[in-house]
Design a protein around this motif. Structure first.
Motif, PDB file in Angstrom:
ATOM      1  N   LYS A  19     -20.522  -5.569  11.404  1.00  0.00           N
ATOM      2  CA  LYS A  19     -20.100  -4.843  10.192  1.00  0.00           C
ATOM      3  C   LYS A  19     -18.729  -4.370  10.555  1.00  0.00           C
ATOM      4  CE  LYS A  19     -23.321  -4.559   7.085  1.00  0.00           C
ATOM      5  NZ  LYS A  19     -23.388  -5.085   5.940  1.00  0.00           N
ATOM      6  N   TYR A  20     -17.781  -3.946   9.498  1.00  0.00           N
ATOM      7  CA  TYR A  20     -16.656  -3.642   9.648  1.00  0.00           C
ATOM      8  C   TYR A  20     -16.610  -1.822   9.434  1.00  0.00           C
ATOM      9  CZ  TYR A  20     -15.580  -8.288   8.682  1.00  0.00           C
ATOM     10  OH  TYR A  20     -15.754  -9.682   8.648  1.00  0.00           O
ATOM     11  N   GLN A  21     -15.821  -1.469  10.600  1.00  0.00           N
ATOM     12  CA  GLN A  21     -16.095  -0.080  10.661  1.00  0.00           C
ATOM     13  C   GLN A  21     -14.820   0.469   9.504  1.00  0.00           C
ATOM     14  OE1 GLN A  21     -14.766   1.714  14.482  1.00  0.00           O
ATOM     15  NE2 GLN A  21     -14.672   3.810  13.831  1.00  0.00           N
ATOM     16  N   ASN A  22     -13.646  -0.278   9.577  1.00  0.00           N
ATOM     17  CA  ASN A  22     -12.717  -0.060   8.414  1.00  0.00           C
ATOM     18  C   ASN A  22     -12.763  -1.194   7.604  1.00  0.00           C
ATOM     19  OD1 ASN A  22     -12.020   2.492   9.468  1.00  0.00           O
ATOM     20  ND2 ASN A  22     -10.761   1.446  10.909  1.00  0.00           N
ATOM     21  N   TYR A  23     -13.120  -1.025   6.265  1.00  0.00           N
ATOM     22  CA  TYR A  23     -13.291  -1.912   5.319  1.00  0.00           C
ATOM     23  C   TYR A  23     -12.295  -2.341   4.478  1.00  0.00           C
ATOM     24  CZ  TYR A  23     -15.947  -4.862   1.931  1.00  0.00           C
ATOM     25  OH  TYR A  23     -16.595  -5.978   1.230  1.00  0.00           O
ATOM     26  N   ILE A  24     -11.800  -1.243   3.689  1.00  0.00           N
ATOM     27  CA  ILE A  24     -10.727  -1.085   2.490  1.00  0.00           C
ATOM     28  C   ILE A  24      -9.963  -0.199   2.666  1.00  0.00           C
ATOM     29  CG2 ILE A  24     -10.259  -1.640   0.174  1.00  0.00           C
ATOM     30  CD1 ILE A  24     -13.162  -2.471  -0.440  1.00  0.00           C
ATOM     31  N   VAL A  25      -8.586  -0.404   2.841  1.00  0.00           N
ATOM     32  CA  VAL A  25      -7.445   0.466   2.804  1.00  0.00           C
ATOM     33  C   VAL A  25      -6.881   0.400   1.397  1.00  0.00           C
ATOM     34  CG1 VAL A  25      -5.953  -0.637   3.950  1.00  0.00           C
ATOM     35  CG2 VAL A  25      -5.591   1.686   4.095  1.00  0.00           C
ATOM     36  N   ILE A  26      -6.690   1.576   0.459  1.00  0.00           N
ATOM     37  CA  ILE A  26      -5.996   1.303  -0.821  1.00  0.00           C
ATOM     38  C   ILE A  26      -4.679   2.225  -0.784  1.00  0.00           C
ATOM     39  CG2 ILE A  26      -6.551   1.830  -3.355  1.00  0.00           C
ATOM     40  CD1 ILE A  26      -9.681   1.326  -2.650  1.00  0.00           C
ATOM     41  N   GLU A  27      -3.698   1.839  -1.457  1.00  0.00           N
ATOM     42  CA  GLU A  27      -2.511   2.536  -1.771  1.00  0.00           C
ATOM     43  C   GLU A  27      -2.415   2.662  -3.065  1.00  0.00           C
ATOM     44  OE1 GLU A  27      -0.331   4.519   0.097  1.00  0.00           O
ATOM     45  OE2 GLU A  27      -1.810   4.729   1.578  1.00  0.00           O
ATOM     46  N   ALA A  28      -2.063   3.517  -4.129  1.00  0.00           N
ATOM     47  CA  ALA A  28      -2.118   3.433  -5.512  1.00  0.00           C
ATOM     48  C   ALA A  28      -0.577   4.130  -6.077  1.00  0.00           C
ATOM     49  CB  ALA A  28      -3.177   4.025  -5.896  1.00  0.00           C
ATOM     50  N   LYS A  29       0.026   3.559  -7.033  1.00  0.00           N
ATOM     51  CA  LYS A  29       1.015   4.249  -7.608  1.00  0.00           C
ATOM     52  C   LYS A  29       0.848   4.242  -9.184  1.00  0.00           C
ATOM     53  CE  LYS A  29       3.773   5.227  -4.068  1.00  0.00           C
ATOM     54  NZ  LYS A  29       2.638   5.529  -3.452  1.00  0.00           N
ATOM     55  N   LYS A  30       1.317   5.074  -9.958  1.00  0.00           N
ATOM     56  CA  LYS A  30       1.153   5.360 -11.227  1.00  0.00           C
ATOM     57  C   LYS A  30       2.294   4.603 -12.186  1.00  0.00           C
ATOM     58  CE  LYS A  30       1.448   9.320 -12.584  1.00  0.00           C
ATOM     59  NZ  LYS A  30       1.548  10.827 -13.448  1.00  0.00           N
ATOM     60  N   ALA A  31       3.484   4.338 -11.234  1.00  0.00           N
ATOM     61  CA  ALA A  31       4.702   3.924 -12.220  1.00  0.00           C
ATOM     62  C   ALA A  31       4.920   2.516 -11.746  1.00  0.00           C
ATOM     63  CB  ALA A  31       5.606   4.644 -12.046  1.00  0.00           C
ATOM     64  N   LYS A  32       5.322   2.052 -10.371  1.00  0.00           N
ATOM     65  CA  LYS A  32       5.818   0.842  -9.942  1.00  0.00           C
ATOM     66  C   LYS A  32       5.073   0.318  -8.666  1.00  0.00           C
ATOM     67  CE  LYS A  32       9.879   2.730  -7.990  1.00  0.00           C
ATOM     68  NZ  LYS A  32      11.224   2.400  -7.541  1.00  0.00           N
ATOM     69  N   ASP A  33       5.257  -0.973  -8.516  1.00  0.00           N
ATOM     70  CA  ASP A  33       4.802  -1.420  -7.247  1.00  0.00           C
ATOM     71  C   ASP A  33       5.872  -0.910  -6.183  1.00  0.00           C
ATOM     72  OD1 ASP A  33       2.802  -2.875  -8.293  1.00  0.00           O
ATOM     73  OD2 ASP A  33       4.252  -4.631  -8.995  1.00  0.00           O
ATOM     74  N   SER A  34       4.938  -0.632  -5.042  1.00  0.00           N
ATOM     75  CA  SER A  34       5.809  -0.128  -3.977  1.00  0.00           C
ATOM     76  C   SER A  34       5.629  -1.146  -2.601  1.00  0.00           C
ATOM     77  CB  SER A  34       5.214   1.209  -3.530  1.00  0.00           C
ATOM     78  OG  SER A  34       5.747   1.848  -2.062  1.00  0.00           O
ATOM     79  N   GLU A  35       6.952  -1.612  -2.134  1.00  0.00           N
ATOM     80  CA  GLU A  35       7.158  -2.426  -0.821  1.00  0.00           C
ATOM     81  C   GLU A  35       6.472  -1.627   0.169  1.00  0.00           C
ATOM     82  OE1 GLU A  35      10.989  -4.071  -0.428  1.00  0.00           O
ATOM     83  OE2 GLU A  35      11.051  -4.806  -2.715  1.00  0.00           O
ATOM     84  N   GLU A  36       6.783  -0.314   0.209  1.00  0.00           N
ATOM     85  CA  GLU A  36       6.244   0.573   1.281  1.00  0.00           C
ATOM     86  C   GLU A  36       4.840   0.482   1.522  1.00  0.00           C
ATOM     87  OE1 GLU A  36       8.111   4.119  -0.059  1.00  0.00           O
ATOM     88  OE2 GLU A  36       9.797   3.745   1.281  1.00  0.00           O
ATOM     89  N   ASP A  37       4.123   0.358   0.167  1.00  0.00           N
ATOM     90  CA  ASP A  37       2.526   0.418   0.101  1.00  0.00           C
ATOM     91  C   ASP A  37       2.064  -0.854   0.672  1.00  0.00           C
ATOM     92  OD1 ASP A  37       2.619   3.112  -0.777  1.00  0.00           O
ATOM     93  OD2 ASP A  37       1.803   2.485  -2.787  1.00  0.00           O
ATOM     94  N   GLU A  38       2.633  -2.071   0.140  1.00  0.00           N
ATOM     95  CA  GLU A  38       2.422  -3.179   0.770  1.00  0.00           C
ATOM     96  C   GLU A  38       2.486  -3.325   2.129  1.00  0.00           C
ATOM     97  OE1 GLU A  38       3.907  -7.936   0.109  1.00  0.00           O
ATOM     98  OE2 GLU A  38       4.582  -6.518  -1.623  1.00  0.00           O
ATOM     99  N   ASP A  39       3.481  -2.908   2.735  1.00  0.00           N
ATOM    100  CA  ASP A  39       3.754  -2.717   4.162  1.00  0.00           C
ATOM    101  C   ASP A  39       2.638  -2.158   4.828  1.00  0.00           C
ATOM    102  OD1 ASP A  39       5.400  -3.284   6.642  1.00  0.00           O
ATOM    103  OD2 ASP A  39       5.439  -0.950   6.486  1.00  0.00           O
ATOM    104  N   LEU A  40       2.283  -1.155   4.453  1.00  0.00           N
ATOM    105  CA  LEU A  40       1.296  -0.267   4.891  1.00  0.00           C
ATOM    106  C   LEU A  40       0.089  -0.791   4.856  1.00  0.00           C
ATOM    107  CD1 LEU A  40       0.935   2.760   6.253  1.00  0.00           C
ATOM    108  CD2 LEU A  40       0.093   3.435   4.072  1.00  0.00           C
ATOM    109  N   VAL A  41      -0.336  -1.486   3.884  1.00  0.00           N
ATOM    110  CA  VAL A  41      -1.886  -2.131   3.908  1.00  0.00           C
ATOM    111  C   VAL A  41      -1.808  -3.323   4.757  1.00  0.00           C
ATOM    112  CG1 VAL A  41      -2.751  -0.931   1.796  1.00  0.00           C
ATOM    113  CG2 VAL A  41      -1.502  -3.368   1.844  1.00  0.00           C
ATOM    114  N   LYS A  42      -0.830  -4.118   4.698  1.00  0.00           N
ATOM    115  CA  LYS A  42      -0.776  -5.237   5.848  1.00  0.00           C
ATOM    116  C   LYS A  42      -0.754  -4.868   7.300  1.00  0.00           C
ATOM    117  CE  LYS A  42       1.925  -8.419   2.744  1.00  0.00           C
ATOM    118  NZ  LYS A  42       3.465  -9.181   2.958  1.00  0.00           N
TER     119      LYS A  42
END
Length: 170
Positions: A100-123
């Motif tokens: 099984k996966y100890q860490n399965y899903i990591v989520i970053e969310a914003k209300k207004a616009k997409d964030s390159e920083e969030d994309e970088d973090l989840v990758k």
């Protein structure tokens, strides 16, 4: 990650966003609320979806620990200190599971616009030898419909691939 696993993650988010829209629509409409209010309810619906299928996974908001230590991801563009606190995570708390996966899903969310920083973090969480998240998700609770989510995962060539999802008025 194979197509069956991707479908499972899509089903989780289809359910969670449908519930969020049906039961907490006013959170999506109130533009003065902090995204944490929406994230809390989204996490609740993700956990409700998972409970009958896999009770080992927990869904936590703003989880900043890695066992006894602070959660760190050096070199991320979101926080130069390396300390991180993902918006939502799906994981097992301090348990190692076989097959099984100890860490399965990591989520970053914003209300207004997409964030390159969030994309970088989840990758980086997916690529990290320490965390090894199976899936990363960025969410945009767009003030106009639809809600947008992007799934990040490793394909059969071990490269990070992404899949865009949209959730219009349900």
């Amino acid at each position: 990650m194979d197509e069956k696993e991707i479908k499972k993650v899509e089903d989780i988010f289809n359910y969670a966003f449908e519930q969020l829209y049906q039961k907490d629509k006013e959170l999506l409409q109130n533009r003065t609320l902090h995204e944490d209010c929406i994230n809390h309810r989204l996490a609740y619906y993700i956990e409700r979806y998972l409970e009958p299928y896999d009770e080992k996974y927990k869904v936590d908001v703003q989880f900043n620990r890695n066992g006894e230590n602070k959660k760190e991801l050096p070199g991320n563009t979101k926080n130069k200190s390396g300390l991180v606190r993902p918006d939502i995570i799906v994981h097992t708390r301090m348990k190692k599971l076989e097959n099984k996966y100890q860490n399965y899903i990591v989520i970053e969310a914003k209300k207004a616009k997409d964030s390159e920083e969030d994309e970088d973090l989840v990758k980086r969480f997916i690529e990290s030898k320490e965390y090894k998240y199976k899936v990363g998700v960025t969410i945009n609770y767009n003030k106009f419909n639809p809600i947008k989510a992007t799934l990040y995962y490793r394909n059969s060539d071990n490269e990070i691939e992404k899949r865009d999802l949209e959730y219009s008025d349900m």
